[in-house]
Every structure is written in structure tokens, then in C-alpha cells.
Design a protein around this motif. Structure first.
Motif, PDB file in Angstrom:
ATOM      1  N   GLY A 213       0.827  -1.198   0.000  1.00  0.00           N
ATOM      2  CA  GLY A 213       0.000   0.000   0.000  1.00  0.00           C
ATOM      3  C   GLY A 213       0.858   1.243   0.000  1.00  0.00           C
ATOM      4  N   ARG A 214       0.198   2.384  -0.017  1.00  0.00           N
ATOM      5  CA  ARG A 214       0.938   3.641   0.056  1.00  0.00           C
ATOM      6  C   ARG A 214       1.147   4.085   1.508  1.00  0.00           C
ATOM      7  NH1 ARG A 214       2.646   6.917  -3.698  1.00  0.00           N
ATOM      8  NH2 ARG A 214       3.261   9.017  -3.122  1.00  0.00           N
ATOM      9  N   ALA A 215       0.245   3.627   2.395  1.00  0.00           N
ATOM     10  CA  ALA A 215       0.347   4.019   3.801  1.00  0.00           C
ATOM     11  C   ALA A 215      -0.145   2.890   4.695  1.00  0.00           C
ATOM     12  CB  ALA A 215      -0.471   5.286   4.059  1.00  0.00           C
ATOM     13  N   PHE A 216       0.399   2.838   5.897  1.00  0.00           N
ATOM     14  CA  PHE A 216      -0.029   1.893   6.930  1.00  0.00           C
ATOM     15  C   PHE A 216      -0.362   2.691   8.175  1.00  0.00           C
ATOM     16  CE2 PHE A 216       1.374  -0.547  10.740  1.00  0.00           C
ATOM     17  CZ  PHE A 216       0.314  -1.452  10.766  1.00  0.00           C
ATOM     18  N   GLN A 217      -1.563   2.474   8.703  1.00  0.00           N
ATOM     19  CA  GLN A 217      -2.010   3.165   9.907  1.00  0.00           C
ATOM     20  C   GLN A 217      -2.428   2.144  10.944  1.00  0.00           C
ATOM     21  OE1 GLN A 217      -4.992   5.632   7.707  1.00  0.00           O
ATOM     22  NE2 GLN A 217      -4.024   7.321   8.813  1.00  0.00           N
ATOM     23  N   LEU A 218      -2.039   2.401  12.192  1.00  0.00           N
ATOM     24  CA  LEU A 218      -2.318   1.460  13.274  1.00  0.00           C
ATOM     25  C   LEU A 218      -2.784   2.213  14.512  1.00  0.00           C
ATOM     26  CD1 LEU A 218      -2.018  -1.488  14.493  1.00  0.00           C
ATOM     27  CD2 LEU A 218       0.260  -0.735  15.241  1.00  0.00           C
ATOM     28  N   GLY A 219      -3.869   1.711  15.118  1.00  0.00           N
ATOM     29  CA  GLY A 219      -4.277   2.132  16.448  1.00  0.00           C
ATOM     30  C   GLY A 219      -4.257   0.907  17.336  1.00  0.00           C
ATOM     31  N   CYS A 220      -3.640   0.998  18.522  1.00  0.00           N
ATOM     32  CA  CYS A 220      -3.395  -0.229  19.290  1.00  0.00           C
ATOM     33  C   CYS A 220      -3.139   0.077  20.750  1.00  0.00           C
ATOM     34  CB  CYS A 220      -2.185  -0.959  18.710  1.00  0.00           C
ATOM     35  SG  CYS A 220      -0.654   0.011  18.776  1.00  0.00           S
ATOM     36  N   LEU A 221      -3.076  -0.978  21.564  1.00  0.00           N
ATOM     37  CA  LEU A 221      -2.543  -0.838  22.898  1.00  0.00           C
ATOM     38  C   LEU A 221      -1.067  -0.446  22.791  1.00  0.00           C
ATOM     39  CD1 LEU A 221      -4.104  -3.997  24.601  1.00  0.00           C
ATOM     40  CD2 LEU A 221      -4.910  -1.625  24.705  1.00  0.00           C
ATOM     41  N   PRO A 222      -0.511   0.250  23.778  1.00  0.00           N
ATOM     42  CA  PRO A 222       0.875   0.713  23.673  1.00  0.00           C
ATOM     43  C   PRO A 222       1.837  -0.404  23.259  1.00  0.00           C
ATOM     44  CG  PRO A 222      -0.151   1.677  25.590  1.00  0.00           C
ATOM     45  CD  PRO A 222      -1.136   0.678  25.042  1.00  0.00           C
ATOM     46  N   VAL A 223       2.667  -0.110  22.259  1.00  0.00           N
ATOM     47  CA  VAL A 223       3.556  -1.109  21.683  1.00  0.00           C
ATOM     48  C   VAL A 223       4.905  -0.464  21.376  1.00  0.00           C
ATOM     49  CG1 VAL A 223       2.801  -0.680  19.305  1.00  0.00           C
ATOM     50  CG2 VAL A 223       3.748  -2.914  19.909  1.00  0.00           C
ATOM     51  N   GLN A 224       5.969  -1.257  21.446  1.00  0.00           N
ATOM     52  CA  GLN A 224       7.304  -0.781  21.102  1.00  0.00           C
ATOM     53  C   GLN A 224       7.491  -0.785  19.591  1.00  0.00           C
ATOM     54  OE1 GLN A 224      10.058   0.384  23.126  1.00  0.00           O
ATOM     55  NE2 GLN A 224      10.477   1.049  21.035  1.00  0.00           N
ATOM     56  N   VAL A 225       7.946   0.334  19.049  1.00  0.00           N
ATOM     57  CA  VAL A 225       8.209   0.463  17.614  1.00  0.00           C
ATOM     58  C   VAL A 225       9.713   0.514  17.396  1.00  0.00           C
ATOM     59  CG1 VAL A 225       7.817   1.841  15.542  1.00  0.00           C
ATOM     60  CG2 VAL A 225       6.053   1.741  17.321  1.00  0.00           C
TER      61      VAL A 225
END
Length: 207
Positions: A165-177
Motif C-alpha cells: 500500500g501507500r500508507a499503513f495506519q495502526l491504532g493499538c494498545l501501547p507497543v514498542q516500535v
């Protein structure tokens, strides 16, 4: 390292060099290519300065990986043998490759990852995660911009689903990136990666 044709100049800088180290080199670069010898995180730092100084379109960047496990080298088929990598860096052609940005001002040149994760994620309009996954990996991709791999690990198997895709969006419980081998300073409950409007001029063509 700066090079133009058969001569080159070497500059030693620290790990993940910042504005004070990179910008003076860029100011003296002219029309020469820039060669980065180091880790994927080092390359990330240099490319970020190219972005912020608006030099992406004009500066070819060559990369000599310090590690044979470099994700950037694997992604763009770059040699990891020091001699071959330097030969390519000095005389190879520059190709335009996708550069990925995030919504907190960073860039991604190799591998981005996060997890374990629980939330909802989209690649453009496609739902790629609703619930939990062991890990999500994102890499630049020249077709649309980026590729998202959602990984579910089981006791004796692993399921991987990859979506471009052109973009990836995530909403989540706190996570390490993690970005090119560097952990983001704090856990995040939302994250976006997207293709930048300009490509990176990466030296990876035939000598």
C-alpha cells in the motif's frame, strides 16, 4: 565518505550522526555522491538529514553495510562483502527507491517492526489487522510505497500475510516500535508509515 569519479574524501562521524555532523558534509558535497559506511541506523540518520535539508532529489546515496545482516542490503539487493560493496558504491548507478516516513518526523530505509500488538491496522483501505498479532513488519516497496507483513506465530508454525500500500495506519494498545534497528523512545498507541513524495536516490545499479 564523499566521492566524485576517481577521487574521494573520507569523513569520520559518530554513530547515527545528526545535524552538526551531516550538514557540513552536505554543504560541501556539490554534485558528488555520498557514501555511507555503517549500520542501517546510520544510513537512516543521514537520509533524514537529506530530507530535512531538501537534498533528496539531488544527492545520490551509496551504502556500504557494516553488517552482513543489513535489512537495507537484503531489501535492495546490495552486496555486503566490503570490497564488492565499495566498488558498487564508487561506480554504480543510482536508482530511485521508495522512501518511507512516519508521523513523528522520522524515516524508514530498511525494516520497521512492532509487536506483540493488539489493535486495528490498515494498509490504505484494506484492514490488515483486527485483533492481535505477534509482530508487524514494514519495508519500503517500489510498487506502491511500502509492504506490511502481519505475523502470527503459533507453537509449531508461523502465518505471514503481506499487503502492499501507500500508507499503513495502526491504532493499538501501547507497543514498542523499532526503526532500522533503533527502538523508538517510548511505547506508542498509534503509528503511521507512508510513502514520501520524493524517492531516495540509492546507488544499486550495475557498475
Amino acid at each position: 565518505m564523499i566521492t566524485d569519479g576517481d577521487r574521494f574524501e573520507v569523513r569520520a562521524v559518530g554513530a547515527r550522526p545528526g545535524k552538526a555532523e551531516v550538514d557540513p558534509v552536505l554543504a560541501e558535497l556539490g554534485d558528488r555522491r555520498l557514501i555511507v559506511h555503517g549500520t542501517d541506523a546510520d544510513l537512516n540518520a543521514v537520509v533524514l538529514r537529506l530530507l530535512r535539508t531538501e537534498r533528496l532529489a539531488e544527492v545520490p546515496v551509496a551504502y556500504v553495510p557494516a553488517s552482513p545482516s543489513s535489512d537495507v542490503a537484503r531489501l535492495w539487493n546490495l552486496p555486503t562483502d566490503p570490497g564488492r560493496a565499495l566498488d558498487l558504491a564508487l561506480s554504480g548507478d543510482a536508482d530511485r527507491v521508495s522512501l518511507v516516513r512516519d508521523d513523528v518526523g522520522g524515516v524508514l530505509v530498511g525494516l520497521g517492526s512492532l509487536g506483540p500488538v493488539r489493535g486495528v491496522g490498515y494498509a490504505d483501505d484494506t484492514v490488515v489487522l483486527r485483533g492481535q498479532a505477534s509482530r508487524i513488519e514494514v519495508v519500503p516497496d517500489n510498487e506502491l510505497g511500502l509492504a506490511v507483513s502481519v505475523i502470527h506465530k503459533r507453537l509449531f508454525s508461523k502465518k505471514v500475510t503481506t499487503t502492499a500500500g501507500r500508507a499503513f495506519q495502526l491504532g493499538c494498545l501501547p507497543v514498542q516500535v523499532n526503526l532500522d534497528g533503533i527502538a523508538h523512545p517510548r511505547p506508542m498507541n498509534k503509528w503511521t508509515w507512508y510513502r514520501h513524495t520524493e524517492d531516495l536516490r540509492l546507488v544499486r545499479g550495475l557498475q
